[in-house]
Design a protein around this motif. Structure first.
Motif, PDB file in Angstrom:
ATOM      1  N   ILE A 235      28.857  26.415 -13.831  1.00 47.78           N
ATOM      2  CA  ILE A 235      28.758  27.391 -12.751  1.00 47.78           C
ATOM      3  C   ILE A 235      28.727  28.798 -13.336  1.00 47.78           C
ATOM      4  O   ILE A 235      29.593  29.160 -14.148  1.00 47.78           O
ATOM      5  CB  ILE A 235      29.929  27.250 -11.769  1.00 47.78           C
ATOM      6  CG1 ILE A 235      29.928  25.838 -11.164  1.00 47.78           C
ATOM      7  CG2 ILE A 235      29.850  28.301 -10.675  1.00 47.78           C
ATOM      8  CD1 ILE A 235      31.108  25.576 -10.259  1.00 47.78           C
ATOM      9  N   ASN A 236      27.705  29.578 -12.946  1.00 45.16           N
ATOM     10  CA  ASN A 236      27.609  30.982 -13.350  1.00 45.16           C
ATOM     11  C   ASN A 236      28.456  31.825 -12.397  1.00 45.16           C
ATOM     12  O   ASN A 236      28.163  31.910 -11.202  1.00 45.16           O
ATOM     13  CB  ASN A 236      26.147  31.440 -13.325  1.00 45.16           C
ATOM     14  CG  ASN A 236      25.969  32.818 -13.915  1.00 45.16           C
ATOM     15  OD1 ASN A 236      26.604  33.780 -13.479  1.00 45.16           O
ATOM     16  ND2 ASN A 236      25.098  32.930 -14.902  1.00 45.16           N
TER      17      ASN A 236
ATOM     18  N   ALA B  37      28.961  35.067 -12.074  1.00 45.09           N
ATOM     19  CA  ALA B  37      28.324  36.232 -11.463  1.00 45.09           C
ATOM     20  C   ALA B  37      27.398  35.829 -10.319  1.00 45.09           C
ATOM     21  O   ALA B  37      27.262  36.545  -9.334  1.00 45.09           O
ATOM     22  CB  ALA B  37      27.554  37.031 -12.516  1.00 45.09           C
ATOM     23  N   ASP B  38      26.757  34.641 -10.448  1.00 45.29           N
ATOM     24  CA  ASP B  38      25.836  34.193  -9.407  1.00 45.29           C
ATOM     25  C   ASP B  38      26.568  33.825  -8.121  1.00 45.29           C
ATOM     26  O   ASP B  38      26.121  34.155  -7.019  1.00 45.29           O
ATOM     27  CB  ASP B  38      25.029  32.987  -9.894  1.00 45.29           C
ATOM     28  CG  ASP B  38      23.952  33.402 -10.890  1.00 45.29           C
ATOM     29  OD1 ASP B  38      23.681  34.615 -10.982  1.00 45.29           O
ATOM     30  OD2 ASP B  38      23.403  32.525 -11.576  1.00 45.29           O
ATOM     31  N   VAL B  39      27.693  33.127  -8.260  1.00 46.00           N
ATOM     32  CA  VAL B  39      28.403  32.676  -7.059  1.00 46.00           C
ATOM     33  C   VAL B  39      29.251  33.783  -6.444  1.00 46.00           C
ATOM     34  O   VAL B  39      29.674  33.680  -5.298  1.00 46.00           O
ATOM     35  CB  VAL B  39      29.278  31.447  -7.374  1.00 46.00           C
ATOM     36  CG1 VAL B  39      28.438  30.298  -7.858  1.00 46.00           C
ATOM     37  CG2 VAL B  39      30.362  31.783  -8.394  1.00 46.00           C
TER      38      VAL B  39
ATOM     39  N   LYS C 262      28.264  37.154  -6.244  1.00 47.56           N
ATOM     40  CA  LYS C 262      27.392  38.327  -6.212  1.00 47.56           C
ATOM     41  C   LYS C 262      27.998  39.434  -5.351  1.00 47.56           C
ATOM     42  O   LYS C 262      28.414  39.182  -4.229  1.00 47.56           O
ATOM     43  CB  LYS C 262      26.025  37.941  -5.663  1.00 47.56           C
ATOM     44  CG  LYS C 262      25.199  37.097  -6.623  1.00 47.56           C
ATOM     45  CD  LYS C 262      23.856  36.746  -6.019  1.00 47.56           C
ATOM     46  CE  LYS C 262      23.022  35.906  -6.982  1.00 47.56           C
ATOM     47  NZ  LYS C 262      21.729  35.498  -6.383  1.00 47.56           N
TER      48      LYS C 262
ATOM     49  N   SER D 208      30.788  41.522 -13.719  1.00 51.90           N
ATOM     50  CA  SER D 208      30.587  40.459 -14.700  1.00 51.90           C
ATOM     51  C   SER D 208      31.917  39.776 -14.953  1.00 51.90           C
ATOM     52  O   SER D 208      32.957  40.178 -14.404  1.00 51.90           O
ATOM     53  CB  SER D 208      30.014  41.019 -16.011  1.00 51.90           C
ATOM     54  OG  SER D 208      30.912  41.963 -16.575  1.00 51.90           O
TER      55      SER D 208
ATOM     56  N   ASP E 168      31.322  33.943 -18.729  1.00 54.53           N
ATOM     57  CA  ASP E 168      30.413  34.071 -17.592  1.00 54.53           C
ATOM     58  C   ASP E 168      30.031  32.714 -17.005  1.00 54.53           C
ATOM     59  O   ASP E 168      29.504  32.645 -15.898  1.00 54.53           O
ATOM     60  CB  ASP E 168      29.155  34.835 -17.999  1.00 54.53           C
ATOM     61  CG  ASP E 168      28.455  34.187 -19.192  1.00 54.53           C
ATOM     62  OD1 ASP E 168      29.008  33.220 -19.749  1.00 54.53           O
ATOM     63  OD2 ASP E 168      27.369  34.660 -19.570  1.00 54.53           O
ATOM     64  N   MET E 169      30.320  31.612 -17.740  1.00 51.23           N
ATOM     65  CA  MET E 169      30.050  30.264 -17.249  1.00 51.23           C
ATOM     66  C   MET E 169      31.327  29.444 -17.293  1.00 51.23           C
ATOM     67  O   MET E 169      32.139  29.588 -18.210  1.00 51.23           O
ATOM     68  CB  MET E 169      28.975  29.576 -18.105  1.00 51.23           C
ATOM     69  CG  MET E 169      27.641  30.305 -18.180  1.00 51.23           C
ATOM     70  SD  MET E 169      26.696  30.220 -16.645  1.00 51.23           S
ATOM     71  CE  MET E 169      26.272  28.485 -16.635  1.00 51.23           C
TER      72      MET E 169
END
Length: 371
Positions: free
Chosen positions: A294-295, A297-299, A301, A306, A310-311
């Motif tokens: 899971i990223n 920063a993506d989840v 937003k 940051s 990051d994962m």
């Protein structure tokens, strides 16, 4: 008659006289062949001027005294034969100096002198005199402070404590100036809107209480300044939450080797996050145990800038549904019921045995009656 004249001694004497007169006039009258020599001679005797800027040297006990008030260079105008002036200008094989060897501490007006100029040249030095201040030399070590404008930082960014190398410098100067030093600083100029670490060599200054730069010598004159610049950060714990539709009859559990992360963002973002964050795990289409990366920063937003890491790797475990769990219990209950059935059978057997014992007792009683 002509032969007598030609053959006479007087004739030859006359011819010799005429030849001598002709030679005299030829030598005394400048001709074309002598023009170049005449011009060269004329040029060598014509006076010209030239002005130069030359260093000013100090003759003094500079190990014991610190001297201020004199310029680093002076202007000197020389005049004399053209060839000599040109040669002197090209070679500059002379020097200007202040002789301070006999002067005591204090202020003195001293004439600037020269050495090495040809005696055929005249000269004029500007300035002719300088006022110097001679004082006892003192050296002292000072720590270097860093002063810069935080307004240059990009919005939301913070700067960590500056790193200076070397952290201190040695300051040498007049005793009176050393006493005036309020601080030794570097003033790096940060680019507007900077978002990354500042890393440069910066000039060192010694300042008095009014912020005025003092006339002292610093060693080294520059230091290396590093200012870490980044978004504010804090450590938060992470919670995994289910997202998406699961197949009928399935439930899920989540676990990860990562229990906390560092998040970066503006101070407002960090304050709104709190001490923990929820990370949704999409279980759509999952029918067996698996792993998802899971990223962060993506989840999240817009919630953070940051994260580190990051994962995050999450383990998804598929559990039995409530119905499945009930069947298991039913099986377990059935097992218990079986045990109860056996107990019933044991009871019946016991009853049978009791009936058999009753029959035996009746037979014994009949036999006794017959007797």
């Amino acid at each position: 008659m002509m032969k007598k004249i030609i053959n006479s001694n007087y004739f030859y004497a006359f011819i010799s006289l005429c030849g001598a007169l002709w030679l005299f006039f030829m030598v005394s009258t400048p001709g074309v062949g002598s023009t170049r020599d005449s011009n060269q001679s004329s040029q060598s005797t014509v006076n010209t001027k030239a002005t130069m800027t030359v260093p000013l040297q100090i003759q003094a006990n500079t190990d014991a005294y610190y001297i201020t008030g004199y310029p680093q260079s002076v202007k000197i105008t020389i005049e004399g034969p053209s060839a000599l002036v040109t040669a002197t200008k090209n070679t500059q094989n002379f020097s200007t100096f202040l002789n301070l060897r006999k002067y005591l501490p204090g202020k003195h007006k001293v004439r600037i002198q020269q050495t090495g100029l040809n005696s055929e040249l005249t000269y004029n030095i500007k300035p002719k005199y300088v006022t110097v201040n001679i004082q006892k030399k003192v050296s002292k070590t000072f720590d270097v402070d860093v002063e810069y404008s935080k307004s240059s930082l990009a919005s939301g960014y913070d700067a960590s404590k500056p790193i200076v190398s070397p952290q201190s410098v040695r300051v040498t100067g007049a005793a009176s100036d050393i006493k005036k030093i309020d601080k030794v600083v570097v003033k790096p100029i940060l680019p507007k809107g900077i978002k990354t670490t500042f890393d440069q060599e910066v000039l060192v200054q010694a300042l008095d209480k009014k912020g005025k730069t003092l006339n002292v010598t610093l060693d080294p004159q520059t230091v290396h300044v590093k200012i870490p610049i980044n978004l504010p950060s804090k450590k938060v714990s992470i919670n995994f939450t289910q997202q998406g539709n699961s197949p009928s009859g399935m439930s899920f559990s989540f676990n990860s080797d990562t229990s906390s992360i560092m998040v970066f963002g503006t101070q407002k973002q960090l304050d709104e996050i709190g001490d923990s964050i929820d990370i949704p795990v999409d279980i759509s289409g999952v029918t067996s145990n698996t792993k998802h990366s899971i990223n962060i920063a993506d989840v999240l937003k817009g919630q953070i800038g940051s994260s580190d890491p990051d994962m995050v790797l999450v383990n998804i475990t598929v559990n039995n549904s409530s119905g499945g769990s009930s069947n298991g219990n039913s099986t377990s209950n059935n097992g218990n019921n079986g045990s109860n059935t056996n107990n019933g059978n044991n009871s019946n057997s016991s009853n049978g045995n009791n009936n058999s014992n009753s029959s035996n007792n009746e037979e014994n009683n009949e036999n006794n009656n017959e007797d």
